[in-house]
Write an enzyme that holds these catalytic residues in place. Structure first.
Site, PDB file in Angstrom:
ATOM      1  N   GLU A   1       9.282  -3.602  13.043  1.00  0.00           N
ATOM      2  CA  GLU A   1       9.001  -2.511  12.096  1.00  0.00           C
ATOM      3  C   GLU A   1       7.771  -1.791  12.538  1.00  0.00           C
ATOM      4  O   GLU A   1       6.651  -2.453  12.711  1.00  0.00           O
ATOM      5  CB  GLU A   1       8.709  -3.120  10.686  1.00  0.00           C
ATOM      6  CG  GLU A   1       8.625  -2.198   9.730  1.00  0.00           C
ATOM      7  CD  GLU A   1       8.620  -2.492   8.292  1.00  0.00           C
ATOM      8  OE1 GLU A   1       7.960  -3.524   8.186  1.00  0.00           O
ATOM      9  OE2 GLU A   1       8.936  -1.890   7.433  1.00  0.00           O
TER      10      GLU A   1
ATOM     11  N   CYS B   1       9.472   1.960   3.362  1.00  0.00           N
ATOM     12  CA  CYS B   1      10.256   0.735   3.718  1.00  0.00           C
ATOM     13  C   CYS B   1      11.905   1.140   4.049  1.00  0.00           C
ATOM     14  O   CYS B   1      12.638   0.550   4.540  1.00  0.00           O
ATOM     15  CB  CYS B   1      10.398  -0.182   2.462  1.00  0.00           C
ATOM     16  SG  CYS B   1      11.183   0.358   1.092  1.00  0.00           S
TER      17      CYS B   1
ATOM     18  N   PHE C   1       0.848  -1.158   0.156  1.00  0.00           N
ATOM     19  CA  PHE C   1       0.110  -0.101  -0.031  1.00  0.00           C
ATOM     20  C   PHE C   1       0.985   1.278  -0.136  1.00  0.00           C
ATOM     21  O   PHE C   1       0.328   2.220  -0.255  1.00  0.00           O
ATOM     22  CB  PHE C   1      -0.959  -0.080   1.220  1.00  0.00           C
ATOM     23  CG  PHE C   1      -0.285   0.611   2.427  1.00  0.00           C
ATOM     24  CD1 PHE C   1      -0.272   1.857   2.861  1.00  0.00           C
ATOM     25  CD2 PHE C   1       0.272  -0.284   3.293  1.00  0.00           C
ATOM     26  CE1 PHE C   1       0.432   2.336   3.878  1.00  0.00           C
ATOM     27  CE2 PHE C   1       0.972  -0.125   4.757  1.00  0.00           C
ATOM     28  CZ  PHE C   1       1.135   1.648   4.912  1.00  0.00           C
TER      29      PHE C   1
ATOM     30  N   ARG D   1      -5.785  -1.638  -0.726  1.00  0.00           N
ATOM     31  CA  ARG D   1      -5.744  -0.615   0.210  1.00  0.00           C
ATOM     32  C   ARG D   1      -5.927   0.879  -0.478  1.00  0.00           C
ATOM     33  O   ARG D   1      -6.593   1.748  -0.179  1.00  0.00           O
ATOM     34  CB  ARG D   1      -5.152  -0.410   1.423  1.00  0.00           C
ATOM     35  CG  ARG D   1      -5.286  -1.523   2.534  1.00  0.00           C
ATOM     36  CD  ARG D   1      -4.120  -1.382   3.561  1.00  0.00           C
ATOM     37  NE  ARG D   1      -3.933  -2.598   4.104  1.00  0.00           N
ATOM     38  CZ  ARG D   1      -2.635  -2.950   4.567  1.00  0.00           C
ATOM     39  NH1 ARG D   1      -1.890  -2.027   5.054  1.00  0.00           N
ATOM     40  NH2 ARG D   1      -2.422  -4.170   5.331  1.00  0.00           N
TER      41      ARG D   1
ATOM     42  N   LYS E   1      -1.625  -7.150  -9.056  1.00  0.00           N
ATOM     43  CA  LYS E   1      -2.572  -7.202  -8.132  1.00  0.00           C
ATOM     44  C   LYS E   1      -2.158  -5.708  -7.175  1.00  0.00           C
ATOM     45  O   LYS E   1      -1.282  -6.028  -6.505  1.00  0.00           O
ATOM     46  CB  LYS E   1      -2.667  -8.358  -7.067  1.00  0.00           C
ATOM     47  CG  LYS E   1      -3.768  -8.324  -6.292  1.00  0.00           C
ATOM     48  CD  LYS E   1      -3.551  -9.169  -5.085  1.00  0.00           C
ATOM     49  CE  LYS E   1      -2.996  -8.453  -4.148  1.00  0.00           C
ATOM     50  NZ  LYS E   1      -3.705  -7.605  -3.405  1.00  0.00           N
TER      51      LYS E   1
END
Ligand code: NAD
Length: 523
Positions: A404, A303, A171, A199, A195
């Site tokens: 995380e 990330c 997302f 969200r 795909k």
């Protein structure tokens, strides 16, 4: 809400604010260049994270729809593979131009569904656009090798496409991450099924519309929707030869192992815990600004967010004070608001999880030196907001260190020396990115050599490589020991297989004297 003339059923109004949409339109599948309404029985509501108003709903694409996407991609493959490289390049040029034209529209869809600020969302689009721009250089990137290996004998290799490929997206970068796959997969002659994250599928849908307009033939790019069922379908469908996954470890490790067991190529970028190591004597103002931006930008949902700071040396209280001061200046607000520095986090559930991690730090004895819990901008009382939070005195056994957080939370640890800090970072199971802030070349060189992280910044907070390089994680941040990484040369390798051809052409007069039963050495 501004409307724009539309040539596809996928088009939704182009938002410029977080106003409630009176009648949200459903998100369609995109199969064979057609936006088609799903006949799904299960739907997932997509919410604007700033308000929690429903923006659209995403289908759990039905088995027939998933199969239709595979069929479209399979049918398109032979023709697309045989389309000349120059034609494919022309289509990519068109695609690049159209992304630029639709830049604000893509960004607006990201701000609405993902929550990040509009300026940051434009960056999300740009980092993807750069991959498409770099893919336009395919004509020199894809050339093979050739050598005359013996008299009259020649070996040459070709990079051939794999067939139908798939991308499963997270997302947090609704445009950039689909664009890590679309340009390279397609320009090398593969067809693709995407795909998007359930969200925030809007940016991917706009990219599909643009791709069609750019001239991609039907079936080359397809989009289906869903969660676990759609993912399982992709992993198990024999026609799909390769899967690109970006997301968390739970999903990614599963997809990597089951996809690999099914004989597919899988590249999977996973979770992270990125450390900044701050040495005494570094440029103070730049470092504070760099860390603040990289920790709290996109509400920490990158990330490569710099979510952990290791302050080296004894005299570090002033650093903590300065970080708090800088973080306090950031404005947490709806992403369309002027001056917003960070928006909400993606879901109420995510907000609860992040707040629980902050609470756990308190319980485990850390100090919350800046507490953003409970903050809500006046205009957005129902959004998933958390203002910047800083936790000092964090130890490596604490939950807020081990997990995380993926929110606007910076945890601060202390180390006596660079060696101790490096050991601490290396002991963390993740190894996506790291940054050192220093004025010492030799110390930076030592760190660069000894640190176990895929991407190292030296006075650079988010060292995400540009597309001429590759996105290189380490340890638990990348599946399969990092054997395949996204974009760059490695990305090109992922989407192509090498065919090596050895040929011999002789005249009658040169015929071999006799047959040999030994292994040919061609020497
Ligand atoms: P996620 O793993 O929850 O979802 C990613 C995708 O996998 C989605 O399309 C989702 O539908 C699907 N999925 C989720 N759970 C699944 C399951 N159990 N089985 C099958 N499919 C499943 O990740 P997210 O929350 O969307 O994204 C955030 C995560 O992604 C963070 O951990 C972040 O570090 C990571 N990330 C990594 C990189 C990188 O390059 N290393 C880049 C961006 C994000």
């Amino acid at each position: 809400v501004m409307m724009r003339s539309s040539h596809s059923a996928a088009m939704r109004p182009w938002p410029t604010s977080h106003s409630k949409i009176a009648e949200p339109l459903p998100t369609h599948n995109f199969i064979g260049n057609n936006f088609t309404a799903s006949s799904a029985t299960t739907w997932i509501d997509v919410h604007d994270p700033a308000t929690n108003n429903v923006v659209t709903r995403v289908p759990e694409s039905t088995d027939e729809e998933l199969k239709a996407a595979v069929k479209a991609a399979e049918d398109a493959f032979p023709g697309w593979r045989d389309t000349s490289i120059l034609r494919r390049q022309q289509i990519m040029f068109n695609f690049v131009a159209l992304i630029r034209e639709n830049w604000d529209r893509l960004a607006a869809s990201i701000t609405l569904e993902q929550g990040k600020t509009f300026a940051d969302a434009r960056g999300d689009v740009l980092r993807g656009l750069q991959v498409a721009e770099t893919a336009c250089g395919i004509t020199t990137q894809i050339t093979g090798e050739v050598l005359e290996v013996a008299k009259d004998m020649e070996t040459r290799n070709y990079r051939e496409p794999l067939g139908v490929t798939a991308a499963i997206c997270p997302f947090n970068f609704p445009a950039m991450i689909p664009l890590w796959s679309i340009p390279i997969a397609t320009i090398t002659g593969n067809t693709l099924i995407i795909k998007p994250s359930e969200r925030d599928p809007g940016a991917a849908m706009i990219l599909a519309e643009i791709a069609k307009e750019a001239g991609f033939p039907e079936g080359v790019i397809n989009i289906i929707h869903g969660t676990h069922r759609a993912v399982n379908f992709i992993i198990d469908e024999p026609a799909i030869k390769a899967i690109s996954f970006v997301g968390g470890n739970a999903a990614g490790e599963y997809i990597y192992s089951r996809g690999s067991a099914n004989g597919k190529r899988v590249q999977a970028n996973l979770g992270a815990k990125n450390h900044a190591v701050v040495l005494p004597g570094c440029n103070r103002r730049s470092t504070i600004n760099a860390i603040t931006g990289a920790a709290f930008g996109a509400a920490g949902q990158r990330c490569m967010a710099l979510s952990t700071v290791v302050l080296v040396g004894n005299d570090t209280q002033a650093w903590v004070d300065d970080l708090v001061e800088a973080a306090k200046q950031l404005k947490t607000d709806g992403g369309f608001e002027d001056g917003a520095d960070l928006g909400p986090v993606i879901t109420p559930k995510s907000k609860d999880r992040i707040e629980a991690l902050i609470a756990s730090a308190e319980e485990e004895g850390a100090n919350i030196v800046l507490d953003g819990r409970g903050y809500a901008p006046a205009k957005y009382p129902n959004g998933n907001f958390i203002a910047p939070t800083i936790i000092d005195g964090v130890k490596t056994h604490m939950k807020c260190y081990k997990e995380e957080i993926f929110g606007p939370v910076l945890v601060v640890l202390h180390a006596a020396t660079l060696e101790e800090a490096t050991k601490l970072v290396n002991a963390n199971e993740y190894g996506n990115g790291t940054a050192i802030f220093t004025n010492s070349g030799p110390k930076a060189a030592w760190f660069q050599k000894n640190i176990e992280a895929g991407q190292v910044g030296i006075n650079v907070p988010i060292p995400v490589p540009l597309p001429m390089f590759s996105f290189t994680g380490n340890k638990k941040s990348i599946a399969g020991g990092g054997v395949s990484t996204f974009y760059g040369k490695s990305g090109l390798n992922f989407y192509t297989q090498t065919k090596t051809v050895t040929s011999l052409w002789k005249g009658e007069e040169d015929s071999d004297a006799g047959k040999s039963v030994n292994m040919p050495t061609q020497s």
